[in-house]
Design an enzyme around this catalytic site. Structure first.
Site, mmCIF file in Angstrom:
data_model
loop_
_atom_site.group_PDB
_atom_site.id
_atom_site.type_symbol
_atom_site.label_atom_id
_atom_site.label_comp_id
_atom_site.label_asym_id
_atom_site.label_seq_id
_atom_site.Cartn_x
_atom_site.Cartn_y
_atom_site.Cartn_z
ATOM 1 N N GLY A 273 0.785 -1.230 0.000
ATOM 2 C CA GLY A 273 0.000 0.000 0.000
ATOM 3 C C GLY A 273 0.811 1.270 0.000
ATOM 4 O O GLY A 273 0.275 2.355 0.259
ATOM 5 N N PRO A 316 4.540 -4.660 -2.043
ATOM 6 C CA PRO A 316 4.337 -3.441 -2.833
ATOM 7 C C PRO A 316 3.935 -3.749 -4.272
ATOM 8 O O PRO A 316 4.398 -4.735 -4.856
ATOM 9 C CB PRO A 316 5.718 -2.780 -2.788
ATOM 10 C CG PRO A 316 6.670 -3.928 -2.667
ATOM 11 C CD PRO A 316 5.954 -4.951 -1.811
ATOM 12 N N ARG A 318 1.794 -0.855 -6.469
ATOM 13 C CA ARG A 318 1.677 0.481 -7.054
ATOM 14 C C ARG A 318 3.010 1.224 -7.054
ATOM 15 O O ARG A 318 3.377 1.875 -8.036
ATOM 16 C CB ARG A 318 0.635 1.274 -6.255
ATOM 17 C CG ARG A 318 0.362 2.670 -6.785
ATOM 18 C CD ARG A 318 -0.333 3.538 -5.735
ATOM 19 N NE ARG A 318 -1.421 2.850 -5.083
ATOM 20 C CZ ARG A 318 -2.704 2.925 -5.446
ATOM 21 N NH1 ARG A 318 -3.025 3.677 -6.488
ATOM 22 N NH2 ARG A 318 -3.630 2.280 -4.784
ATOM 23 N N ARG A 359 -9.930 4.887 -12.362
ATOM 24 C CA ARG A 359 -9.645 5.335 -11.010
ATOM 25 C C ARG A 359 -10.240 6.707 -10.690
ATOM 26 O O ARG A 359 -10.633 6.966 -9.548
ATOM 27 C CB ARG A 359 -8.142 5.352 -10.746
ATOM 28 C CG ARG A 359 -7.506 3.963 -10.727
ATOM 29 C CD ARG A 359 -6.075 4.009 -10.237
ATOM 30 N NE ARG A 359 -6.005 4.376 -8.827
ATOM 31 C CZ ARG A 359 -5.648 5.571 -8.372
ATOM 32 N NH1 ARG A 359 -5.317 6.541 -9.206
ATOM 33 N NH2 ARG A 359 -5.616 5.803 -7.076
ATOM 34 N N TYR A 363 -12.519 6.493 -7.525
ATOM 35 C CA TYR A 363 -11.952 7.013 -6.288
ATOM 36 C C TYR A 363 -11.798 8.529 -6.254
ATOM 37 O O TYR A 363 -11.290 9.065 -5.266
ATOM 38 C CB TYR A 363 -10.547 6.411 -6.056
ATOM 39 C CG TYR A 363 -10.467 4.917 -6.154
ATOM 40 C CD1 TYR A 363 -11.337 4.103 -5.430
ATOM 41 C CD2 TYR A 363 -9.524 4.306 -6.959
ATOM 42 C CE1 TYR A 363 -11.257 2.722 -5.517
ATOM 43 C CE2 TYR A 363 -9.433 2.924 -7.051
ATOM 44 C CZ TYR A 363 -10.306 2.139 -6.327
ATOM 45 O OH TYR A 363 -10.229 0.779 -6.413
ATOM 46 N N CYS A 390 -20.261 7.475 -22.712
ATOM 47 C CA CYS A 390 -21.565 8.098 -22.510
ATOM 48 C C CYS A 390 -21.882 8.168 -21.021
ATOM 49 O O CYS A 390 -22.844 7.572 -20.526
ATOM 50 C CB CYS A 390 -22.628 7.294 -23.258
ATOM 51 S SG CYS A 390 -24.194 8.172 -23.420
ATOM 52 N N GLU A 391 -21.038 8.887 -20.295
ATOM 53 C CA GLU A 391 -21.165 9.086 -18.852
ATOM 54 C C GLU A 391 -20.626 10.469 -18.509
ATOM 55 O O GLU A 391 -19.520 10.826 -18.929
ATOM 56 C CB GLU A 391 -20.333 8.050 -18.074
ATOM 57 C CG GLU A 391 -20.800 6.621 -18.188
ATOM 58 C CD GLU A 391 -21.989 6.325 -17.300
ATOM 59 O OE1 GLU A 391 -22.249 7.106 -16.354
ATOM 60 O OE2 GLU A 391 -22.660 5.312 -17.560
ATOM 61 N N TYR A 420 -3.148 -0.099 -11.805
ATOM 62 C CA TYR A 420 -4.603 -0.117 -11.685
ATOM 63 C C TYR A 420 -5.330 0.591 -12.822
ATOM 64 O O TYR A 420 -6.520 0.886 -12.693
ATOM 65 C CB TYR A 420 -5.054 0.462 -10.334
ATOM 66 C CG TYR A 420 -4.496 -0.323 -9.179
ATOM 67 C CD1 TYR A 420 -4.988 -1.587 -8.878
ATOM 68 C CD2 TYR A 420 -3.454 0.176 -8.411
ATOM 69 C CE1 TYR A 420 -4.455 -2.322 -7.839
ATOM 70 C CE2 TYR A 420 -2.913 -0.548 -7.359
ATOM 71 C CZ TYR A 420 -3.426 -1.807 -7.085
ATOM 72 O OH TYR A 420 -2.887 -2.543 -6.054
#
Length: 470
Positions: A273, A316, A318, A359, A363, A390-391, A420
Site C-alpha cells: 500500500g 508493494p 503500485r 480510477r 476514487y 456516454c457518462e 490499476y
C-alpha cells in the site's frame, strides 16, 4: 489582491505552473524528457512515434523504471531487515499490473509475486515465476483454484475465511500434501486513504478480526495438511507515511507473540500500500524511509515482548509499477463550458476515458497531464480532461493546467498510470482496450496486445447464430 477567477475555481492543491511544459519530478518516469521542439519521450522513445506506430489510447510502460523500483525496494527492505537481525520476502502485488513480461522483470530483480485469482496465477506461471515464489490472496478462492494451488506446491496461501480452511483441509487430505498458509487479519488500523482502499477496518470483506486470530490459528493447526506460517495484514493503499504501518505492526506482534508461545510462527506479512506521487502536491516518503520505519516498528514491538524478530514479508505493487506508466491520448474536441456567472471550465475530450482509467471515476483520483507532441508558449488554462464514454463521470483528469492553445489533434500524456489502469480496464461502450507497450533504451515493443472491434465481435455468440441462419 484577490485570486483570479480561474485560480479560485481550481482545487486548493493545484497551483498555476510557471512552465506549462514542465514535467514534475517524481510524478513522471525518470526517463521522461522533452527534446528541443518540446516533444515528450519516455525510455528514450518519442511519444509521437509511439502514437503513430501503435495508435492511441496507448499504455506506455518504462521497463527500466519498473526494474529500478523493484531493485530499490528489495534493497531497502533487505537492508532494514538485516539491521534488526532478520530477513524479508518482497512480493510484487500483481493486481497493480500483471503481464508475463512484468512478471519476468520483477522475478529477475529478486522479487516474489502476489496473485489473487486463477487468472493472475496463470499469468505469473507463464511469466516464469516458480510456484514456491507465489502468494495467493482472495476472499473467495474457488475449490478449483485452491486445488490447483495446492497441487502446484504454492509458496503460501493467505487464508481469508473458515470456509477456506475447510476447503483446504479436504484438498490437502485428498492430495496427501502439506500446504503453507498465512491468516489474514484486520488490525483495526484505518489507513488515511479512500474508503474503498482502506482494507484493515472491521466492516469489510477481507480477513478475520484480530481478536479471532487465536481461535482461527488453533483450527488450522488441528489440520494435518496445513502448516501455519504466520499472520498477514494489509491496511490499505496509497499511503504516504509509516505511522499506520507501525501501529498495525504493533498490534500484529502482540498476537504473533501469543501464537509463537504455543508453536513456531516463522513469518509476519505486513502487506503493502505504499503511495506514489500522482501530482506535484503529493509527497510520498522514500521507500528507504518506509522500509526502515516499518521494520523498526516490528523490532520495537518484538523487543518489548522479549521475542525475536520473525522473518518479514511486504507486498508493494503500485509503488513499483505506477510511476513507470504513461498513457497517451489524442485530443478530439475542446469546448468552454459556463459553470456559473463567474467561471468557465475548458473541457478537452480525448480518445480514451474511464474504460482505460477507471480510477478517477471510482476514487476521485487526481492525475497530472501534459501536452506531449510539442512545446507551448500559451498561458495555462484550467482544464478538465474527459473521455469518449456516454457518462458525465467519464473524467480522466479532473483538474489540470494545460496550454491555452491545446487543440484537436494534439497528443496528451497522463502520468503515473502504470498501476490499476490496465488492471481495471473494460470494454464499456464497446471500446477496445488499448495495447501496452514497453519502452527501454530507445526501443519499444508490445507486451500486451490491444483489442480491436473484431475481437469484441468475435465473442458475441449471436453473430455466429446469425451467420448460420443467413
Amino acid at each position: 489582491m484577490s485570486a483570479s477567477p480561474a485560480r479560485s475555481f481550481a482545487p486548493s492543491w493545484l497551483t498555476v505552473p510557471e512552465d506549462v511544459n514542465a514535467l514534475a519530478a517524481g510524478v513522471w518516469p525518470d526517463s521522461a524528457a522533452r527534446d528541443d521542439e518540446g516533444a515528450l519521450s519516455v525510455g528514450g522513445v518519442d511519444a509521437a512515434r509511439l502514437a503513430e506506430t501503435y495508435g492511441t489510447p496507448l499504455y506506455v510502460l518504462d521497463e527500466g523504471e519498473v526494474r529500478a523500483r523493484a531493485a530499490r525496494t528489495r534493497a531497502a527492505f533487505e537492508q532494514a531487515a538485516a539491521a534488526h537481525g532478520t530477513t524479508i520476502r518482497v512480493y510484487y502485488a500483481g493486481k497493480a499490473f500483471l503481464s508475463t513480461e512484468v512478471v519476468r522483470w520483477v522475478i529477475e530483480e529478486g522479487l516474489n509475486v502476489d496473485v489473487c485469482s486463477g487468472g493472475e496465477l496463470a499469468v505469473a506461471l507463464a511469466g516464469g515465476a516458480s510456484p514456491e515464489r507465489l502468494g495467493f490472496h482472495g476472499n473467495n478462492k474457488s475449490v478449483a483454484e485452491l486445488t490447483r494451488a495446492v497441487r502446484l506446491g504454492l509458496g503460501t496461501i493467505i487464508v481469508d475465511s473458515l470456509v477456506e480452511i475447510d476447503r483446504l483441509a479436504a484438498i490437502t487430505a485428498a492430495e496427501g500434501v502439506v500446504q503453507n498458509v498465512l491468516v489474514r487479519v484486520n488490525t483495526g488500523v484505518h489507513a488515511e486513504t479512500h474508503a474503498f482502499l482502506a482494507t484493515a477496518h472491521e466492516d469489510q470483506k477481507f480477513g478475520f478480526p484480530l481478536a479471532d486470530a487465536t481461535a482461527v490459528v488453533a483450527r488450522i493447526r488441528a489440520v494435518p495438511g496445513l502448516r501455519f506460517l504466520g499472520l498477514h495484514c494489509h491496511i490499505g493503499s496509497q499511503i504516504f507515511g509509516v505511522a499506520g504501518f507501525a501501529e498495525s505492526a504493533s498490534r500484529l506482534v502482540a498476537v504473533h507473540a501469543e501464537l509463537a508461545a504455543e508453536a513456531d510462527v516463522p513469518l509476519l506479512n505486513l502487506g503493502g500500500g505504499f503511495g506514489i506521487a500522482y501530482t506535484s502536491a503529493d509527497d510520498p516518503s522514500p521507500i528507504e524511509d518506509i522500509a526502515h520505519g516499518v521494520v523498526a516498528a516490528v523490532a520495537r514491538a518484538c523487543a518489548a515482548r522479549g521475542i525475536p524478530v520473525p522473518q518479514l514479508a511486504v507486498e508493494p505493487g503500485r509503488s513499483i509499477v505506477g510511476p513507470a506508466g504513461v498513457t497517451l491520448y489524442r485530443v478530439g474536441t475542446t469546448k468552454q463550458v459556463r459553470v456559473d456567472a463567474d467561471h468557465e471550465r475548458r473541457y478537452v475530450s480525448v480518445d480514451g476515458g474511464m474504460s482505460d482509467n477507471a480510477r478517477t471515476a471510482l476514487y476521485g483520483a487526481a492525475y497530472s497531464a501534459r501536452l506531449a507532441s510539442r512545446r507551448s508558449s500559451a498561458d495555462p488554462v484550467l482544464t478538465r480532461v474527459v473521455g469518449v464514454h456516454c457518462e458525465s463521470g467519464d473524467i480522466v483528469v479532473e483538474d489540470e493546467y494545460l496550454p491555452g492553445d491545446l487543440a484537436p489533434g494534439d497528443l496528451l500524456a497522463v502520468a503515473a498510470t502504470g498501476a490499476y489502469c490496465f488492471s481495471l480496464s473494460s470494454n464499456y461502450n464497446y471500446v477496445p482496450r488499448p495495447p501496452v507497450v514497453a519502452v527501454h533504451g530507445g526501443e519499444a515493443r508490445v507486451i500486451v496486445r490491444g483489442e480491436t472491434v473484431d475481437d469484441l465481435l468475435a465473442r458475441d455468440a449471436g453473430i455466429a447464430a446469425i451467420e448460420r441462419t443467413a
